[in-house]
Design an enzyme around this catalytic site. Structure first.
Site, short mmCIF file in Angstrom:
data_model
loop_
_atom_site.label_atom_id
_atom_site.label_comp_id
_atom_site.label_asym_id
_atom_site.label_seq_id
_atom_site.Cartn_x
_atom_site.Cartn_y
_atom_site.Cartn_z
N HIS A 289 0.83 -1.21 0.00
CA HIS A 289 0.00 0.00 0.00
C HIS A 289 0.87 1.27 0.00
CE1 HIS A 289 -3.68 2.33 1.14
NE2 HIS A 289 -2.77 3.13 1.64
N GLU A 290 1.76 1.35 0.98
CA GLU A 290 2.62 2.54 1.06
C GLU A 290 3.56 2.60 -0.14
OE1 GLU A 290 1.66 4.73 3.14
OE2 GLU A 290 0.39 3.38 4.31
N HIS A 293 1.88 4.42 -2.86
CA HIS A 293 1.97 5.87 -2.63
C HIS A 293 3.37 6.37 -2.99
CE1 HIS A 293 -1.83 6.64 -0.68
NE2 HIS A 293 -1.60 5.82 0.33
N GLU A 319 -4.73 7.38 -3.23
CA GLU A 319 -5.21 6.09 -2.72
C GLU A 319 -5.47 5.10 -3.85
OE1 GLU A 319 -5.29 4.88 0.35
OE2 GLU A 319 -4.42 6.77 1.01
ZN ZN Z 1 -2.97 5.22 1.81
#
Ligand code: ZN
Length: 524
Positions: A289-290, A293, A319
């Site tokens: 997830h990170e 980003h 996101e």
């Molecule tokens: Zn996030």
């Protein structure tokens, strides 16, 4: 990497340097002044981000929190003073009239922020920022002990201030709109009510159908709780980042209570995860997830660096990238086909007896749980819906802070069929409100929906399945960089989604994705 095209609108009448400046030298001189201002502003941002990082990750001594928040307050004040300098505004106003140039786009973006901030009285603004740096630290303790009574006065002050700021900033229909707009330009309560309404109508019944099936025929996933030492998880996290194409020479991963990404600049992208010895997949999906980003931040066109147009188009577009890496890629069988063997070897003997197929089933299982960041793909947006409805109700004045835990528990029961026993796994679980990130939650659900739409169209040009199987993210990153990452903030979310996919945003792609995947998986 292809440069983003200039976003001038010829029909609107484009002004050129000649109309605004007497000579090219004069424009050049102003341009230098503009970049000087931007340089100082990004230095302030660097200092403030570093203090935050120091506080949340580096383990700065708790006793020094007063000194640090005072310093943070001074920086916020000076940053504000610099930002509001009449000379800076004059430059921005001049450049904002220019069409089709980078400086014109930079100026327009800064003016939006300036105009918003200008409406908030300076003392209120700095006081709030200083307050938040303290409440964020205190939240950690409150979450650990589940002490809502002890922490509720912070929520009261934060939401009262947020409500007051809405009045300062102004809004068309709903006081909450002012905050939603900050994270997702163009989004409103009216549009979100429609979006969440569609989701609620499809996902809540789908989830209860799945839960019924599972109550008769439970799935096995006990092996996910086998102990994996932190060092092994750390080593595998590095491998994951390497596979997905995060540039480790321009960023790194550390550990904190709550995973997050802090981009100091294009060349300094910091991320965190949290390792649980008996829940190794928690960190795996946080890292993916990170990582999504982080890759976004790293792939913004270099010419936008430190101009205010770097970073993502919006929180939801950001996101969309993290959720795409976490769910669409990270939970697919193709991604793990080769990688699973590597992980088995790294974590051996913990997963030696678990075949790939069983692991895939387990990481895609649906389960109503209490914690948002550990929620599965299907229930995730329901967690967001709970937070969205609470924030909206507080802004409307129909819900008191005092009654938050009760309202939280009721909505959790209604949408997910579960209820927390402890406020630390209920109302206090997220840092967002304590950090003043009000209006941010809807971005997560919108991000999921953007991700589905982007992926749908990416698949028409890229053999995603093959790329994942080969653990070769080259084509995927090229598509994302061209259509999403490189533009930074230069394209607004609505425009970006439409330009990348050829069609306006439509939650249909997301709802279809979820229905197809889970109806098939659970034979509904
Ligand atoms: Zn996030």
């Amino acid at each position: 990497m292809e440069r983003p095209e200039s976003i001038s609108d010829p029909a609107a009448g484009v002004l050129t340097g000649n109309d605004l400046w007497h000579s090219p030298e004069e424009r050049l001189n102003d341009q230098d002044k503009l970049y000087e201002f931007l340089e100082v502003l990004s230095a302030y941002r660097l200092a403030m981000n570093t203090i935050n990082w120091d506080q949340t990750v580096s383990g700065a001594p708790a006793a020094g929190v007063g000194f640090r928040s005072k310093g943070y307050g001074v920086l916020t004040r000076e940053h504000y003073r610099f930002l509001m300098a009449p000379e800076f505004r004059a430059l921005l106003e001049k450049f904002s009239l220019e069409g089709g140039t980078l400086e014109g786009d930079i100026a327009k973006e800064w003016l939006i922020e300036l105009n918003r901030i200008e409406k908030i009285p300076k003392d209120d603004y700095t006081e709030f920022m200083t307050y938040l740096s303290k409440s964020e630290v205190e939240w950690e303790e409150a979450k650990r002990t589940g002490d809502f009574e002890g922490f509720k006065s912070h929520y009261k002050i934060i939401f009262d201030t947020a409500r007051k700021f809405s009045e300062y900033i102004g809004y068309d229909q709903h006081p909450y709109d002012a905050w939603i707009e900050m994270f997702e330009p163009g989004m409103t309560v009216e549009k979100l009510d429609r979006f969440f309404g569609e989701l609620r109508a499809e996902i809540v019944p789908l989830l209860s159908g799945i839960r019924e099936k599972l109550s008769v025929n439970p799935q096995r996933y006990d092996f996910l709780a086998r102990a994996i030492p932190k060092e092994k998880q750390e080593a595998f996290s590095g491998r994951l980042l390497e596979v997905i194409g995060f540039d480790l020479s321009r960023g790194f991963l550390r550990e904190s209570e709550h995973p997050f990404t802090n981009a100091m600049s294009i060349d300094d992208v910091r991320m965190t995860t949290h390792y649980y010895e008996r829940e190794f997949i928690s960190s795996i999906f946080s890292v993916l997830h990170e990582g999504g980003h982080g890759i976004y931040e790293q792939n913004v066109d270099r010419m936008l660096a430190n101009t205010g147009l770097d970073g993502g188009a919006s929180s939801a577009v950001h996101e969309s990238q993290s959720r795409m890496f976490e769910n669409a890629f990270g939970r697919s069988k193709a991604f793990w086909t080769k990688l699973y063997g590597e992980m088995q070897a790294e974590f051996s003997p913990a997963l030696d007896d678990i075949p790939l197929e069983e692991f895939i089933e387990a990481i895609n299982r649906v389960e109503s749980t209490l914690i948002r960041i550990e929620a599965d793909e299907l229930t995730y947006s329901l967690h967001i819906m709970v937070r969205y409805e609470l924030e909206k109700a507080i802004f409307e004045g129909s819900l008191e802070i005092e009654d938050l835990p009760e309202a939280w528990n009721r909505l959790m029961r209604e949408y997910l069929g579960v209820e927390p026993a402890h406020h630390g796994e209920g109302i206090l679980q997220d840092v967002h409100w304590a950090a003043g990130l009000i209006g941010y939650f809807p971005s997560y659900a919108l991000g999921n929906a953007y991700a589905s739409q982007l992926l749908h169209f990416m698949k028409q040009e890229v053999d995603v399945e093959r790329s994942l199987r080969a653990l070769d993210f080259g084509d995927i990153l090229e598509w994302l960089t061209l259509h999403v990452h490189s533009h930074g903030k230069r394209l607004k979310p609505e425009k970006l989604i439409e330009a990348a996919t050829g069609t306006p945003f439509d939650p249909w792609y997301y709802i279809q994705d979820l229905k197809t995947k889970y109806q098939e998986r659970y034979g509904i």
